[in-house]
Design a protein around this motif. Structure first.
Motif, PDB file in Angstrom:
ATOM      1  N   ARG A  56       4.282   3.842   9.734  1.00  0.00           N
ATOM      2  CA  ARG A  56       4.912   3.544   8.453  1.00  0.00           C
ATOM      3  C   ARG A  56       5.046   2.043   8.217  1.00  0.00           C
ATOM      4  NH1 ARG A  56      10.333   6.199   8.104  1.00  0.00           N
ATOM      5  NH2 ARG A  56      10.187   7.198  10.137  1.00  0.00           N
ATOM      6  N   ALA A  72       4.205  -1.218  -4.778  1.00  0.00           N
ATOM      7  CA  ALA A  72       4.430  -0.505  -6.041  1.00  0.00           C
ATOM      8  C   ALA A  72       3.679   0.828  -6.045  1.00  0.00           C
ATOM      9  CB  ALA A  72       3.991  -1.372  -7.216  1.00  0.00           C
ATOM     10  N   GLY A  73       2.447   0.811  -5.529  1.00  0.00           N
ATOM     11  CA  GLY A  73       1.667   2.051  -5.467  1.00  0.00           C
ATOM     12  C   GLY A  73       2.315   3.084  -4.560  1.00  0.00           C
ATOM     13  N   LEU A  74       2.834   2.619  -3.420  1.00  0.00           N
ATOM     14  CA  LEU A  74       3.551   3.525  -2.506  1.00  0.00           C
ATOM     15  C   LEU A  74       4.770   4.132  -3.207  1.00  0.00           C
ATOM     16  CD1 LEU A  74       3.329   1.290   0.675  1.00  0.00           C
ATOM     17  CD2 LEU A  74       2.608   3.685   0.621  1.00  0.00           C
ATOM     18  N   LEU A  76       5.220   4.488  -6.455  1.00  0.00           N
ATOM     19  CA  LEU A  76       4.775   5.416  -7.509  1.00  0.00           C
ATOM     20  C   LEU A  76       4.398   6.771  -6.921  1.00  0.00           C
ATOM     21  CD1 LEU A  76       2.680   2.932  -9.685  1.00  0.00           C
ATOM     22  CD2 LEU A  76       4.657   4.246 -10.484  1.00  0.00           C
ATOM     23  N   ALA A  77       3.984   6.763  -5.659  1.00  0.00           N
ATOM     24  CA  ALA A  77       3.620   8.021  -4.993  1.00  0.00           C
ATOM     25  C   ALA A  77       4.810   8.614  -4.227  1.00  0.00           C
ATOM     26  CB  ALA A  77       2.435   7.790  -4.057  1.00  0.00           C
ATOM     27  N   LYS A  79       7.226   7.097  -2.178  1.00  0.00           N
ATOM     28  CA  LYS A  79       7.799   6.460  -0.993  1.00  0.00           C
ATOM     29  C   LYS A  79       8.920   5.494  -1.390  1.00  0.00           C
ATOM     30  CE  LYS A  79       5.298   8.512   1.920  1.00  0.00           C
ATOM     31  NZ  LYS A  79       6.000   9.458   2.801  1.00  0.00           N
TER      32      LYS A  79
ATOM     33  N   ARG B  63      -5.271  11.095  -8.874  1.00  0.00           N
ATOM     34  CA  ARG B  63      -4.721  10.054  -9.744  1.00  0.00           C
ATOM     35  C   ARG B  63      -5.824   9.155 -10.296  1.00  0.00           C
ATOM     36  NH1 ARG B  63      -0.995  12.476  -6.404  1.00  0.00           N
ATOM     37  NH2 ARG B  63       1.157  11.753  -6.548  1.00  0.00           N
ATOM     38  N   GLU B 113      -0.436   7.177 -14.535  1.00  0.00           N
ATOM     39  CA  GLU B 113      -0.165   6.902 -13.124  1.00  0.00           C
ATOM     40  C   GLU B 113       0.323   5.476 -12.905  1.00  0.00           C
ATOM     41  OE1 GLU B 113       0.075   9.271 -11.209  1.00  0.00           O
ATOM     42  OE2 GLU B 113      -1.248  10.854 -11.949  1.00  0.00           O
ATOM     43  N   SER B 124      -4.734  -2.596  -5.771  1.00  0.00           N
ATOM     44  CA  SER B 124      -3.589  -2.599  -4.847  1.00  0.00           C
ATOM     45  C   SER B 124      -2.723  -1.367  -5.074  1.00  0.00           C
ATOM     46  CB  SER B 124      -2.750  -3.856  -5.051  1.00  0.00           C
ATOM     47  OG  SER B 124      -3.551  -5.007  -5.128  1.00  0.00           O
ATOM     48  N   LEU B 125      -2.492  -1.031  -6.343  1.00  0.00           N
ATOM     49  CA  LEU B 125      -1.699   0.173  -6.641  1.00  0.00           C
ATOM     50  C   LEU B 125      -2.383   1.404  -6.051  1.00  0.00           C
ATOM     51  CD1 LEU B 125      -0.831  -0.527 -10.398  1.00  0.00           C
ATOM     52  CD2 LEU B 125       0.746  -0.629  -8.463  1.00  0.00           C
ATOM     53  N   ALA B 126      -3.704   1.482  -6.212  1.00  0.00           N
ATOM     54  CA  ALA B 126      -4.448   2.630  -5.689  1.00  0.00           C
ATOM     55  C   ALA B 126      -4.325   2.700  -4.166  1.00  0.00           C
ATOM     56  CB  ALA B 126      -5.920   2.535  -6.099  1.00  0.00           C
ATOM     57  N   GLY B 128      -1.808   1.673  -2.390  1.00  0.00           N
ATOM     58  CA  GLY B 128      -0.470   2.196  -2.109  1.00  0.00           C
ATOM     59  C   GLY B 128      -0.439   3.713  -2.226  1.00  0.00           C
ATOM     60  N   MET B 129      -1.077   4.227  -3.262  1.00  0.00           N
ATOM     61  CA  MET B 129      -1.117   5.685  -3.446  1.00  0.00           C
ATOM     62  C   MET B 129      -1.949   6.345  -2.345  1.00  0.00           C
ATOM     63  SD  MET B 129      -1.472   5.900  -7.583  1.00  0.00           S
ATOM     64  CE  MET B 129      -0.298   4.995  -8.623  1.00  0.00           C
ATOM     65  N   ALA B 132       0.103   6.454   0.737  1.00  0.00           N
ATOM     66  CA  ALA B 132       1.160   7.459   0.627  1.00  0.00           C
ATOM     67  C   ALA B 132       0.576   8.853   0.852  1.00  0.00           C
ATOM     68  CB  ALA B 132       1.824   7.371  -0.750  1.00  0.00           C
ATOM     69  N   LEU B 135       0.083   9.248   4.561  1.00  0.00           N
ATOM     70  CA  LEU B 135       1.361   9.411   5.267  1.00  0.00           C
ATOM     71  C   LEU B 135       1.952  10.792   5.033  1.00  0.00           C
ATOM     72  CD1 LEU B 135       2.999   5.929   4.543  1.00  0.00           C
ATOM     73  CD2 LEU B 135       2.505   6.867   6.815  1.00  0.00           C
ATOM     74  N   TYR B 140      -4.839  14.513  -1.985  1.00  0.00           N
ATOM     75  CA  TYR B 140      -5.254  13.972  -3.299  1.00  0.00           C
ATOM     76  C   TYR B 140      -6.016  12.658  -3.165  1.00  0.00           C
ATOM     77  CZ  TYR B 140      -0.942  11.038  -3.290  1.00  0.00           C
ATOM     78  OH  TYR B 140       0.056  10.147  -2.999  1.00  0.00           O
TER      79      TYR B 140
END
Lengths: 321, 271
Positions: A56, A72-74, A76-77, A79, B63, B113, B124-126, B128-129, B132, B135, B140
């Motif tokens: 993590r 921010a992406g984490l 939005l998903a 976390k 997404r 999204e 960068s946002l992608a 992060g997704m 996630a 994890l 998806y």
């Protein structure tokens, strides 16, 4: 804290250390806590979290803009990400991303800046963050926190994790004076009155809280009753505490380890102007950059110690009616 | 259910008409880069992505992030056609109170999204997704689309480096390589070629395709999904303003709305 007990400086852990320890506790309680760091984990103390939760912990390299938007992406998903670097880099290099990827869409990201202010010492101005409270407060919807010591940092990091929405927390490098005893309760946006007083109020944040208490003891001996308030949350401000201070004591000094321009002081002044206008004085960095040196030498040279609080109080009292 | 080539082409044409009409009604906006992205957006929203417009927050949904947020008319038309948002309000684009804001804004359309518009941030946002999803043990996938001018932003390359480093194989970058940006041709403003080589050098599985060919897009997306251990970049060669002769390859229509007469002409061509 009783007003008549002499306050003694006892050094406790740095606020960055408290942040690092708090993150580990949070990580044990909540699997959604994720940490991003930009090659400073041994300084921001996210290394504790990285050791216990390597999956993590996301190493982002020296790329703060990318780190901020990954966070921010984490979020939005789903976390609860904490992104961390020196304040100077987290805020300045990530500012655009904080504005567009975090503040404007109201994303649940926590940003923790360490090595704030000039008390980092020898590294000098490129690493010294003296603008980030102003910058963070200019981000709509952000909660902005600058804790004073270990106990308050741990409590406010927990409060930040529980708060839904973006938060910036400002922490420092050096060991800092113990202000609070374990068990003290903190609430975002609720200031703590540390010393009762009726002649003047000192509203302080961060390292200046302990200096303000020291100053109140010095002035108490002269018969001047100084109220000391820890305004740990710069945004949203505790307007009631400020209004009461202005109307009940009629003079206010604001003390912070930050540029006066854009800092806590000008924010407090706005509330004073809106509620109960009274004379004010401002302790902070005045339109300059500091330099290398030992933290104590720098705080002394740039006017951020109890002596300076005492003289500001005298000045503001002279203007009080 | 998979859509036939003919159905996809019909949808693409309808979405092109909606793009031209809504930007014409708005009297401002970005037609060129909306039209160049149509086939990729149509394939993603109507064929490829696992999504449910009636359950837009379904945790396992794929997404899509339109990092080149100024091309939002193509996204709005696709989302409206798919049933996320009201189709009869498309022509309120850019007007006060419209959910169809000048750039994608999650405050107005929660099924988006990401809020985008400041270039260079979507990768960068992608990531992060994608992290996630990994994890959380969810399957998806996240797709992000960029302009070729946009990738001049340094953050794109910070992100490209980190996606490969973290082996984020559940994200796909689609570069709408239409060769034109606001001030003119990309090669004259700030050359990005050799584009595919750059992504490969950053550790990405990289494909070059005709971004207007549904079979090519489908094949590339399938190859991306089959690629493990590294992210995939699809460099899609496209034509800015595709489908409207006087907009094609014309830098003027990067950020200029068609006049009412031009809208009429365009609609004749898009019958």
């Amino acid at each position: 804290m009783p007003a008549k007990t002499k306050f003694e400086i006892k050094l406790g852990p740095a606020t960055r250390e408290a942040f690092g320890r708090a993150l580990v506790e949070l990580g044990r309680e909540n699997r959604d806590i994720v940490v991003c760091d930009a090659d400073l984990s041994h300084s921001t103390m996210t290394t504790y979290f990285a050791k216990e939760f390597p999956d993590r912990f996301i190493s982002c390299g020296i790329a703060e803009a990318n780190m901020t938007a990954i966070g921010a992406g984490l979020a939005l998903a789903g976390k609860i990400p904490f992104v961390s670097s020196f304040s100077a880099f987290a805020m300045n290099k990530g500012f655009e991303q904080l504005r567009c990827c975090v503040a404007y869409p109201n994303v649940n990201l926590k940003v923790v800046g360490t090595h704030s202010g000039i008390s980092i010492g020898e590294d000098g101005p490129s690493q010294m963050s003296i603008e980030e409270i102003g910058l963070a407060c200019s981000l709509a919807g952000f909660v902005v926190i600058a804790p004073a010591d270990e106990v308050s940092t741990k409590a406010l990091v927990r409060a930040a994790a529980a708060h839904v929405g973006p938060v910036f927390i400002r922490t420092g490098r050096p060991k800092c004076a113990i202000v609070y005893q374990p068990g003290q309760k903190f609430e975002i946006g609720k200031a703590v009155e540390l010393v009762e007083g009726s002649d003047v109020t000192v509203i302080a944040s961060g390292l200046l809280v302990a200096q303000a208490i020291l100053a109140s003891d010095i002035l108490d001996a002269e018969g001047i009753s100084v109220r000391v308030i820890d305004m740990h949350t710069a945004k949203p401000l505790d307007r009631d505490a400020i209004h009461r201070a202005a109307s009940e004591t009629g003079a206010i000094v604001v003390a912070e380890e930050h540029l006066v321009d854009g800092g806590l002081g000008v924010r407090v002044a706005q509330v004073v102007a809106e509620t109960a206008p009274c004379p004010m004085e401002f302790i902070g960095i005045h339109n300059t950059y500091a330099e290398s040196g030992q933290p104590d030498e720098l705080l002394d040279k740039y006017g951020l110690i109890a002596r300076d609080v005492v003289s500001a109080v005298r000045k503001v009292l002279a203007r009080k009616r | 259910m998979a859509k036939s080539l003919e159905e996809l082409q019909d949808l693409a044409k309808r979405i092109r008409r909606e793009i031209v009409v809504m930007i014409g009604a708005a009297k401002s906006g970005h037609p060129g880069g909306s039209l160049s992205a149509v086939e990729m957006v149509v394939e993603l929203y109507f064929n490829h992505m696992h999504i449910d417009p009636h359950n837009p927050k379904w945790p396992d949904r794929d997404r899509f992030i339109l990092s080149k947020g100024h091309a939002c008319p193509v996204l709005y038309a696709a989302m409206a056609e798919a049933g996320y948002t009201p189709i009869d309000q498309l022509n309120t684009l850019r007007k006060l109170g419209s959910i169809y804001q000048g750039h994608p804004d999650m405050r107005f359309i929660p099924s988006l999204e990401a809020s985008t518009g400041s270039l260079g941030e979507g990768l960068s946002l992608a990531i992060g997704m994608g992290l996630a999803a990994r994890l959380d043990g969810r399957g998806y996938r996240t797709y992000a689309m960029f302009g070729d001018g946009e990738i001049q932003e340094g953050q794109i390359w910070e992100a490209a480096m980190s996606a490969a480093f973290h082996k984020i194989d559940n994200i796909v970058a689609l570069v709408d390589y239409n060769g034109i940006q606001l001030d003119g041709f990309v090669k004259d403003i700030m050359e990005v070629a050799p584009l595919a080589d750059k992504w490969r050098a950053f550790g990405w599985h990289t494909l070059e395709i005709d971004g207007h060919s549904f079979p090519a897009i489908q094949q590339a997306l399938a190859e991306a999904e089959a690629t493990k251990g590294k992210p995939t970049c699809i460099v899609a060669h496209t034509i800015k303003g595709k489908g409207v002769s006087f907009m094609e390859n014309n830098p003027k229509f990067h950020g200029t709305a068609p006049t009412p007469d031009e809208v009429k002409l365009a609609l004749q061509e898009l019958q």
